[in-house]
Enzyme design. Structure first.
Site, short mmCIF file in Angstrom:
data_model
loop_
_atom_site.label_atom_id
_atom_site.label_comp_id
_atom_site.label_asym_id
_atom_site.label_seq_id
_atom_site.Cartn_x
_atom_site.Cartn_y
_atom_site.Cartn_z
N MET A 1 0.82 -1.21 0.00
CA MET A 1 0.00 0.00 0.00
C MET A 1 0.86 1.27 0.00
O MET A 1 2.06 1.22 0.25
CB MET A 1 -0.93 0.00 1.21
CG MET A 1 -1.93 -1.15 1.21
SD MET A 1 -3.01 -1.17 2.66
CE MET A 1 -4.01 0.30 2.37
N HIS A 2 0.22 2.40 -0.29
CA HIS A 2 0.75 3.75 -0.08
C HIS A 2 1.81 4.21 -1.08
O HIS A 2 2.14 5.40 -1.10
CB HIS A 2 1.36 3.91 1.33
CG HIS A 2 0.53 3.38 2.44
ND1 HIS A 2 -0.77 3.77 2.66
CD2 HIS A 2 0.83 2.49 3.43
CE1 HIS A 2 -1.24 3.15 3.72
NE2 HIS A 2 -0.30 2.36 4.20
N ASP B 1 -2.58 -5.04 0.28
CA ASP B 1 -2.08 -6.34 0.71
C ASP B 1 -2.75 -6.87 1.97
O ASP B 1 -3.02 -8.07 2.08
CB ASP B 1 -0.56 -6.31 0.88
CG ASP B 1 -0.05 -5.16 1.74
OD1 ASP B 1 -0.88 -4.38 2.30
OD2 ASP B 1 1.17 -5.01 1.86
#
Length: 487
Positions: free
Chosen positions: A79-80, A235
């Site tokens: 992520m991110h 995830d």
């Protein structure tokens, strides 16, 4: 057949799953992380794509008939990560990853410009995507000016698979641009970083169809018809789909590069005071809370790198020390090698060993690392409790979950039973495959995400749990003391 692809930090994994929900085959391709400056963490998005192609090529080589029969593809990913593209779809710079801590000052700026806590339901943390874009705007203005599209890692892979720029709710919730309660982009949060909806991908639910595989890739992988591509998931939400943590109250504990304590919820329940993440789940109408630590197995891998002993050797030595002492290591370890999220939200936090004596050896340090990560999970558990969320038991996932020694320590420290799935990989790639099946079937029914069979439950040892109380108190005293010295 269904294909799940997980774009992780250390590698890409592909899983083939049949319609009965059984994993048939898997393949992986490794990835490297670049750390050009202290606290920075980057990857080249082209490396993700190369690893995806290599992974699916491996599956074609080993299981050509099964791959040819794929009807749906699901995507999961770290992520991110900020992936910046120009108007021709060209990558403008290396992606800034989830564990990159450079944008600490930009977090304060964003919280002053918009009501981040109320809309996004999360603190502004350097790991999130929005502060990274503010950092780029300040320090790389030419790149920011050229940015026409911002994608998360798995969504860049989707773009290469389908030509479509699409994201979904669970991953988008980690950008700080999503109105998490409404499950839509927030114009106010986008404006705080000088962006608009025009630079964002289209949003779908994780179980919905987002696109179809491009014809040239169908030909490469021997598929007679173009599979649908599900929205997928970040995830952690994908891992929840893999082990069946989709109903409110279901929980799992992930021992991967980072660590996560994840609980599904029936509504948006933010708790920014405890640095708890409140995100959308991959299924419509479901949300989740997470406590996150940034260095879980990464802590043990780091010790392996600096001592020259492989991880199995370190675990064996730690086990011997624990058996001989029948209690905690005399050494205390803070696992803040890349800063920390829950509960401190401190990108500048750093790890440490304390209490080392001349008599201590490598096994004491290894045990301290296992215990330090467990104490960090206990901080997450207590932060969730402060948000009114209880965890009665949790399912273990991730690479570190193969260690019964580590899971036993975690059960003792958390005073919570930990379930271990039966043989099979039920992680993020498997969850992504389940999402691919949901998109193909056109339903988000919980029955598609049933809990897999469990091999065993690791129960807390009351005597060891009591012994860990004092060690936990020492652990918690260290962060404020060291922060004062280091600041």
């Amino acid at each position: 057949m269904f294909l799940g692809l997980d774009i992780g930090t250390s590698g890409v994994k592909g899983v083939l799953m049949n319609d009965a929900g059984q994993g048939i085959a898997s393949a992986t391709s490794a990835l490297d992380v670049s750390r050009p400056h202290p606290g920075w963490s980057e990857q080249d998005p082209l490396d993700w794509w190369s690893a995806v192609c290599d992974t699916v090529d491996r599956l074609k080589a080993s299981h050509p008939k099964e791959l040819a029969a794929v009807d749906g593809i699901g995507l999961s990913g770290q992520m991110h990560g900020a992936t910046l593209l120009d108007d021709a779809g060209k990558v403008l710079r290396p992606a800034i990853l989830w564990n990159d801590g450079r944008a600490f000052e930009e977090c304060r700026t964003l919280e002053a410009r918009a009501d981040v806590h109320a809309i996004a339901g999360n603190l502004a943390m350097p790991g999130f995507t929005a502060p990274k874009l503010e950092w780029v705007r300040r320090h790389e203005p030419d790149i920011f000016a050229a940015t026409r599209l911002v994608l998360l890692p798995k969504d860049y892979v989707r773009l290469r698979l389908s030509g479509e720029a699409v994201s979904e709710m669970s991953d988008a919730a980690g950008t700080l641009w999503l109105d998490v309660a409404r499950r839509d982009w927030s114009d106010a949060l986008l404006a705080a970083t000088g962006l608009t909806r025009a630079q964002m991908p289209r949003l779908v639910e994780g179980t919905e169809v987002s696109a179809r595989l491009l014809p040239e890739l169908c030909a490469r992988w021997g598929m007679s018809k173009a599979p649908v591509i599900a929205g997928g998931a970040g995830d952690n939400a994908a891992s929840a789909c893999g082990i069946g943590a989709v109903r409110p109250g279901d929980a799992f504990l992930s021992l991967g590069t980072s660590g996560v304590l994840f609980v599904s919820t029936d509504r948006f329940r933010p708790n920014t005071a405890g640095a708890v993440h409140a995100f959308c789940h991959a299924l419509p109408g479901v949300w989740h809370q997470m406590g996150v630590i940034l260095s879980a197995t990464d802590s043990l891998n780091w010790l392996s790198e600096i001592t020259g002993a492989d991880v199995p050797t370190l675990e064996a030595e730690a086990g011997r020390v624990l058996a001989a002492r029948a209690g905690p290591s005399p050494v205390t370890f803070l696992p803040y090698l890349s800063g920390e999220r829950t509960p401190h939200n401190d990108a500048g936090a750093r790890g440490s060993f304390t209490g080392i004596a001349r008599a201590n050896g490598r096994g004491d340090l290894a045990l301290a690392v296992l215990e330090g990560v467990a104490f960090a999970f206990r901080d997450c558990l207590d932060a969730l409790a402060a948000a009114g969320t209880s965890v009665n038991r949790a399912t273990a996932v991730g690479g570190g979950a193969r260690s019964d020694l580590w899971l036993g320590i975690l059960a003792d420290v958390l005073a919570t039973p930990i379930d271990v799935p039966a043989q099979g990989d039920y992680g993020a790639a498997f969850g992504a495959a389940r999402l691919g099946r949901a998109a193909t079937s056109g339903t988000s029914d919980f029955s598609l995400f049933e809990r897999p069979p469990m091999a065993r439950a690791i129960e807390p040892d009351p005597a060891r749990a009591a012994a860990y109380a004092d060690a936990l108190a020492r652990y918690r005293a260290l962060y404020p003391a060291l922060k004062e010295v280091q600041s």
